[in-house]
Scaffold this motif. Structure first.
Motif, PDB file in Angstrom:
ATOM      1  N   PHE A   1       0.838  -1.198   0.000  1.00 26.23           N
ATOM      2  CA  PHE A   1       0.000   0.000   0.000  1.00 26.23           C
ATOM      3  C   PHE A   1       0.875   1.251   0.000  1.00 26.23           C
ATOM      4  CE2 PHE A   1      -2.397  -3.286   2.291  1.00 26.23           C
ATOM      5  CZ  PHE A   1      -3.529  -3.356   1.495  1.00 26.23           C
ATOM      6  N   ASN A   2       0.361   2.307  -0.641  1.00 22.27           N
ATOM      7  CA  ASN A   2       1.073   3.579  -0.570  1.00 22.27           C
ATOM      8  C   ASN A   2       0.632   4.352   0.678  1.00 22.27           C
ATOM      9  OD1 ASN A   2      -1.378   4.952  -1.199  1.00 22.27           O
ATOM     10  ND2 ASN A   2      -0.983   4.671  -3.386  1.00 22.27           N
ATOM     11  N   ALA A   3       1.284   5.488   0.931  1.00 17.62           N
ATOM     12  CA  ALA A   3       1.026   6.236   2.163  1.00 17.62           C
ATOM     13  C   ALA A   3      -0.405   6.760   2.233  1.00 17.62           C
ATOM     14  CB  ALA A   3       2.024   7.391   2.283  1.00 17.62           C
ATOM     15  N   SER A   4      -0.969   7.179   1.089  1.00 13.18           N
ATOM     16  CA  SER A   4      -2.341   7.693   1.081  1.00 13.18           C
ATOM     17  C   SER A   4      -3.340   6.614   1.467  1.00 13.18           C
ATOM     18  CB  SER A   4      -2.686   8.260  -0.301  1.00 13.18           C
ATOM     19  OG  SER A   4      -1.884   9.380  -0.613  1.00 13.18           O
ATOM     20  N   ASP A   5      -3.179   5.423   0.863  1.00 10.98           N
ATOM     21  CA  ASP A   5      -4.093   4.315   1.176  1.00 10.98           C
ATOM     22  C   ASP A   5      -3.953   3.882   2.639  1.00 10.98           C
ATOM     23  OD1 ASP A   5      -5.094   4.309  -1.391  1.00 10.98           O
ATOM     24  OD2 ASP A   5      -3.684   2.779  -2.096  1.00 10.98           O
ATOM     25  N   LEU A   6      -2.723   3.842   3.117  1.00 11.49           N
ATOM     26  CA  LEU A   6      -2.518   3.445   4.509  1.00 11.49           C
ATOM     27  C   LEU A   6      -3.110   4.462   5.478  1.00 11.49           C
ATOM     28  CD1 LEU A   6       1.135   2.065   4.370  1.00 11.49           C
ATOM     29  CD2 LEU A   6      -0.930   0.767   4.937  1.00 11.49           C
ATOM     30  N   THR A   7      -3.012   5.746   5.149  1.00  7.44           N
ATOM     31  CA  THR A   7      -3.636   6.771   5.985  1.00  7.44           C
ATOM     32  C   THR A   7      -5.135   6.559   6.050  1.00  7.44           C
ATOM     33  OG1 THR A   7      -1.911   8.390   5.444  1.00  7.44           O
ATOM     34  CG2 THR A   7      -3.991   9.258   6.295  1.00  7.44           C
ATOM     35  N   PHE A   8      -5.746   6.287   4.902  1.00  3.91           N
ATOM     36  CA  PHE A   8      -7.189   6.040   4.862  1.00  3.91           C
ATOM     37  C   PHE A   8      -7.546   4.829   5.717  1.00  3.91           C
ATOM     38  CE2 PHE A   8     -11.003   4.095   3.196  1.00  3.91           C
ATOM     39  CZ  PHE A   8     -11.857   5.179   2.983  1.00  3.91           C
ATOM     40  N   ILE A   9      -6.812   3.730   5.535  1.00  4.12           N
ATOM     41  CA  ILE A   9      -7.120   2.492   6.272  1.00  4.12           C
ATOM     42  C   ILE A   9      -6.976   2.705   7.779  1.00  4.12           C
ATOM     43  CG2 ILE A   9      -6.341   0.129   6.701  1.00  4.12           C
ATOM     44  CD1 ILE A   9      -5.480   0.060   3.701  1.00  4.12           C
TER      45      ILE A   9
END
Length: 286
Positions: A54-62
């Motif tokens: 996962f990239n940082a944006s997706d991980l922030t969302f999760i």
């Protein structure tokens, strides 16, 4: 809900939206591409993105969504609608930017310049949120859980977590990024405190004069503020004086100072900066 309430709510959420988008710009365009780790959920996201698919944006969302669920389960609704709104908006905005404008490298070849924006923009957005009695969620929700179920010193605990993230940045991304991350962690708090202080800055007037009525009328009618007047006596000539105490915003202070200088040039004026005013018309009361 009457129209005044609706307008107030719209203005309030427009302010929250603006603050969140300022944070998003700083995080997505300057923090993520440079792998700066200043703590918090986005710091975790930057670290984990280096060894997960996962990239940082997706991980922030999760992580933000997971923390909201955990917050509802363990804390209930006490962390507020504003925090939920900001947390969801920031997570969605970062994910949308990642799809619309993907970044694979920093925008410039000037890491110091990007570091400045990576610190200042999120700190500015955070300060605006704090001023509106909101937060971006994330580790704030963890703090609420710790406060409810443990006797830990929450401030120290969260600080240690942030320090751990920056230390891991040394291991994963090398000394250059690690040093930037430590500098960002130290600078972030200073910037937030400075911005909040300047946002709340008011002018405290102490006016010693002979005729207070015209000045008070101007304060009431033109500036929509109030004042306190009391008797005083000069220590040298023992003449009777009136002292006016009042507090107002900076733009109003300019008008009052000009009025006093024009109408009562012999008045003695002391103007002091104050960043914490609690009372009707200011913070803490409607």
């Amino acid at each position: 809900m009457d129209k005044a309430k609706v307008r107030q709510t719209v203005r309030e959420y427009a302010f929250l939206t603006a603050a969140t988008m300022i944070m998003v710009v700083g995080i997505y365009f300057f923090k993520f591409p440079n792998n700066f780790c200043f703590g918090g959920v986005t710091g975790f996201a930057v670290l984990f993105s280096s060894f997960t698919p996962f990239n940082a944006s997706d991980l922030t969302f999760i992580m933000n969504m997971a923390l909201l669920v955990v917050g509802f389960l363990f804390v209930g609704k006490s962390f507020g609608v504003k925090t939920v709104y900001v947390s969801v908006l920031m997570s969605v905005a970062l994910s949308v930017l990642d799809k619309v404008y993907p970044l694979t490298k920093p925008m410039t070849n000037e890491p110091v310049l990007e570091f400045m924006f990576a610190v200042f923009l999120p700190a500015l957005g955070s300060a605006m949120l704090f001023d509106a009695d909101a937060s971006s969620g994330g580790t704030d929700i963890l703090a609420m859980i710790l406060k409810k179920y443990t006797s830990f010193n929450i401030g120290v605990t969260l600080m240690l977590v942030d320090v751990l993230i920056t230390v891991l940045a040394f291991v994963i991304y090398g000394p250059k990024t690690g040093l930037f991350s430590i500098a960002g962690l130290l600078a972030k708090t200073l910037v937030i405190d400075t911005v909040i202080e300047n946002m709340n800055l008011c002018k405290y007037f102490t006016v010693v004069c002979d005729v207070p009525a015209p000045i008070c009328d101007f304060i009431h009618q033109e500036l929509n503020r109030s004042a306190t007047v009391f008797e005083a006596q000069g220590s040298y000539g023992h003449s009777q004086k009136k002292v006016i105490l009042t507090v107002m915003k900076r733009n109003q202070a300019v008008r009052l100072r000009r009025f006093i200088r024009e109408q009562q040039p012999n008045a003695f004026i002391m103007i002091t900066n104050s960043s914490e005013i609690i009372g009707k018309g200011f913070r803490g009361m409607n």
